[in-house]
Design a protein around this motif. Structure first.
Motif, PDB file in Angstrom:
ATOM      1  N   SER A  14      34.937 -82.125  96.584  1.00  0.00           N
ATOM      2  CA  SER A  14      34.676 -80.838  96.944  1.00  0.00           C
ATOM      3  C   SER A  14      33.314 -80.798  97.688  1.00  0.00           C
ATOM      4  CB  SER A  14      34.431 -79.730  95.730  1.00  0.00           C
ATOM      5  OG  SER A  14      33.608 -80.026  94.699  1.00  0.00           O
ATOM      6  N   VAL A  15      32.427 -81.569  97.254  1.00  0.00           N
ATOM      7  CA  VAL A  15      31.294 -81.631  97.937  1.00  0.00           C
ATOM      8  C   VAL A  15      31.143 -82.489  99.063  1.00  0.00           C
ATOM      9  CG1 VAL A  15      28.724 -82.289  97.467  1.00  0.00           C
ATOM     10  CG2 VAL A  15      30.186 -81.408  95.703  1.00  0.00           C
ATOM     11  N   THR A  16      30.438 -82.330 100.235  1.00  0.00           N
ATOM     12  CA  THR A  16      30.560 -82.848 101.588  1.00  0.00           C
ATOM     13  C   THR A  16      29.010 -83.311 101.846  1.00  0.00           C
ATOM     14  OG1 THR A  16      29.823 -80.947 102.989  1.00  0.00           O
ATOM     15  CG2 THR A  16      31.972 -81.114 102.444  1.00  0.00           C
ATOM     16  N   LEU A  17      29.157 -84.515 102.780  1.00  0.00           N
ATOM     17  CA  LEU A  17      27.785 -85.135 102.833  1.00  0.00           C
ATOM     18  C   LEU A  17      26.853 -84.124 103.819  1.00  0.00           C
ATOM     19  CD1 LEU A  17      29.315 -88.608 104.194  1.00  0.00           C
ATOM     20  CD2 LEU A  17      28.216 -88.115 102.171  1.00  0.00           C
ATOM     21  N   PRO A 151      44.518 -81.881  88.592  1.00  0.00           N
ATOM     22  CA  PRO A 151      45.131 -82.743  89.701  1.00  0.00           C
ATOM     23  C   PRO A 151      44.609 -82.970  90.910  1.00  0.00           C
ATOM     24  CG  PRO A 151      46.425 -80.586  89.221  1.00  0.00           C
ATOM     25  CD  PRO A 151      44.933 -80.412  88.310  1.00  0.00           C
ATOM     26  N   ASP A 152      43.661 -82.169  91.276  1.00  0.00           N
ATOM     27  CA  ASP A 152      43.087 -82.260  92.500  1.00  0.00           C
ATOM     28  C   ASP A 152      42.313 -83.300  92.840  1.00  0.00           C
ATOM     29  OD1 ASP A 152      44.132 -79.584  92.936  1.00  0.00           O
ATOM     30  OD2 ASP A 152      42.492 -78.632  92.426  1.00  0.00           O
ATOM     31  N   PHE A 153      41.481 -83.951  91.910  1.00  0.00           N
ATOM     32  CA  PHE A 153      40.957 -85.088  92.167  1.00  0.00           C
ATOM     33  C   PHE A 153      41.206 -86.257  91.167  1.00  0.00           C
ATOM     34  CE2 PHE A 153      38.309 -81.134  92.661  1.00  0.00           C
ATOM     35  CZ  PHE A 153      38.013 -81.155  94.144  1.00  0.00           C
ATOM     36  N   THR A 154      40.971 -87.320  91.645  1.00  0.00           N
ATOM     37  CA  THR A 154      41.197 -88.482  90.642  1.00  0.00           C
ATOM     38  C   THR A 154      39.954 -88.500  89.727  1.00  0.00           C
ATOM     39  OG1 THR A 154      39.653 -89.981  91.985  1.00  0.00           O
ATOM     40  CG2 THR A 154      42.076 -89.980  92.406  1.00  0.00           C
ATOM     41  N   GLU A 324      32.536 -72.122  90.959  1.00  0.00           N
ATOM     42  CA  GLU A 324      32.676 -73.443  92.132  1.00  0.00           C
ATOM     43  C   GLU A 324      33.912 -74.062  91.617  1.00  0.00           C
ATOM     44  OE1 GLU A 324      30.364 -77.095  93.743  1.00  0.00           O
ATOM     45  OE2 GLU A 324      29.578 -76.375  91.880  1.00  0.00           O
ATOM     46  N   GLN A 325      34.855 -74.349  92.410  1.00  0.00           N
ATOM     47  CA  GLN A 325      35.854 -75.268  92.317  1.00  0.00           C
ATOM     48  C   GLN A 325      35.701 -76.633  92.499  1.00  0.00           C
ATOM     49  OE1 GLN A 325      38.664 -73.763  90.705  1.00  0.00           O
ATOM     50  NE2 GLN A 325      37.394 -72.004  90.538  1.00  0.00           N
ATOM     51  N   CYS A 326      35.522 -77.444  91.669  1.00  0.00           N
ATOM     52  CA  CYS A 326      35.183 -78.875  91.763  1.00  0.00           C
ATOM     53  C   CYS A 326      35.647 -79.945  90.763  1.00  0.00           C
ATOM     54  CB  CYS A 326      33.462 -78.867  91.716  1.00  0.00           C
ATOM     55  SG  CYS A 326      32.872 -78.362  90.194  1.00  0.00           S
ATOM     56  N   ARG A 327      35.430 -81.071  90.952  1.00  0.00           N
ATOM     57  CA  ARG A 327      35.547 -82.098  90.130  1.00  0.00           C
ATOM     58  C   ARG A 327      34.851 -81.753  88.577  1.00  0.00           C
ATOM     59  NH1 ARG A 327      37.015 -87.384  90.767  1.00  0.00           N
ATOM     60  NH2 ARG A 327      36.763 -87.172  92.910  1.00  0.00           N
ATOM     61  N   PRO A 328      35.383 -81.916  87.602  1.00  0.00           N
ATOM     62  CA  PRO A 328      34.571 -81.626  86.346  1.00  0.00           C
ATOM     63  C   PRO A 328      33.354 -82.430  86.165  1.00  0.00           C
ATOM     64  CG  PRO A 328      37.174 -81.746  85.878  1.00  0.00           C
ATOM     65  CD  PRO A 328      36.980 -82.248  87.256  1.00  0.00           C
ATOM     66  N   GLY A 329      32.256 -81.488  86.100  1.00  0.00           N
ATOM     67  CA  GLY A 329      30.744 -82.324  85.963  1.00  0.00           C
ATOM     68  C   GLY A 329      30.321 -82.580  87.131  1.00  0.00           C
TER      69      GLY A 329
END
Length: 359
Positions: A14-17, A151-154, A324-329
């Motif tokens: 979810s975070v961009t460069l 399920p959104d991220f590996t 924030e909707q993101c990868r856990p942690g």
């Protein structure tokens, strides 16, 4: 210290460069080819593609986390030599593009373990939580279901190709003791460290998370004595540690600042984060601020500073803030706050060292 930031790649984060670029002091991206199964060679074309993308935003790619170790290597099976040869080739490929550090772990079957990915804290933020009684009573397959609720991220360390063999792996590990696991790690290191040295790459093993056996599986990267043992397996500056204050901090017996002071020359890469421990064996991840958890982050940073640490540091797991909707942690906000806290402590120590007025 050299600040870096873990990033999982476009479409998998979810975070961009460009967002990371706005965090003061971040010079590099900690990366990996997360879709390459453990044991397979990382192809040069994919490595070069990601190198171009990351460097195009002004970051270096010197730290990789992780090149996963195939289970056959940890089990000591005859097939391990094939996978070790593949690992050597990946090291050589990474050396060609300027990688200087590879973080890896030697945890059987599971990587990190938590029972709740979004446990609410008092301030309304959520964080990764470990509830001991649940783990003690839980069937491992239940834990797999829990971890894969997002399920959104590996989820690195919980790859489908590994988890699809869960029953088979538990059966394979039933006779693997801690002593045997040490032997298998020794065999692995004796073969890859010379290759790492030839390619200018320091191997940095990550502690087990949490740092104790789970589900009857042995775990060996758990404490100071075991790190001493690791460094003696292959006596080389290229055999090192990724010192993670959060993983080790779950056990109150671990003096992490003391480990920094003892092993500083063998730590090319550091994860700095805080956890709050409970008397019943539970723990939850908190902000990086020392007073918010049970780990003295200030003393840990002080220990690095005392040793003129020039290795790589990244904020590790953060809380989930402001919906924030993101990868856990691995959201943006709390890890950015964590970086600024770490820089604040470091800069204050720098000013004191120079005799300037403290921050």
């Amino acid at each position: 210290m050299r600040m870096v930031f873990r990033w999982y790649g476009e479409g998998n984060d979810s975070v961009t460069l460009p967002q990371i670029k706005q965090i003061p002091g971040v010079e590099g991206i900690v990366w990996a080819l997360h879709d390459i199964p453990a044991g397979e060679v990382w192809p040069m074309d994919r490595i070069l593609q990601l190198k171009e993308q990351i460097e195009g935003h002004g970051f270096h790619i010197e730290v990789v986390e992780s090149v996963n170790v195939h289970e056959d290597i940890k089990l000591g099976l005859p097939s391990r030599d094939k996978y070790i040869d593949n690992y050597k080739q990946t090291i050589e490929n990474l050396g060609k593009v300027g990688v200087t550090t590879i973080c890896y772990n030697f945890m059987p079957v599971f990587d990190w373990v938590r029972t709740d990915l979004h446990k609410e804290l008092e301030d309304g933020s959520t964080a990764l939580f470990y509830e001991k009684v649940k783990v003690d009573a839980m069937n491992p397959s239940e834990l797999v279901h829990k971890i894969n609720e997002n399920p959104d991220f590996t989820m690195p360390g919980w790859e489908p190709e590994r988890l699809s063999r869960l029953s088979e792996l538990f059966e394979a590990y039933k006779d693997v003791t801690e002593e045997k696991l040490w032997d298998h790690l020794h065999y692995f290191l004796e073969r890859i460290i010379p290759v790492a040295e030839e390619n200018g790459i320091r191997m940095a093993i990550h502690p087990d998370d949490p740092p104790w056996p789970i589900f009857g599986l042995p775990r060996i990267m758990t404490c100071r004595d075991n790190f001493r043992k690791l460094l003696k397996l292959v006596d080389s500056p290229y055999n090192g540690i990724t010192l993670c204050s959060g993983s080790l901090g779950a056990n109150p017996a671990n003096d992490i600042a003391g480990m920094v002071r003892e092993f500083a020359d063998s730590i090319p890469f550091a994860h700095i984060r805080n956890v709050r421990r409970y008397d019943n064996g539970d723990f939850i991840e908190t902000s990086h601020r020392a007073r918010d958890g049970s780990v003295d982050i200030c003393d840990i940073v002080k220990a690095y500073h005392e040793n003129d640490f020039t290795g790589y540091v990244r904020p590790d797991h953060g809380r989930h803030l402001w919906n924030e909707q993101c990868r856990p942690g691995y959201g943006l906000y709390d890890r950015a706050l964590g970086i600024m806290y770490l820089w604040g402590v470091w800069d204050s120590l720098e000013r004191t060292k120079r005799g300037s007025v403290s921050c």
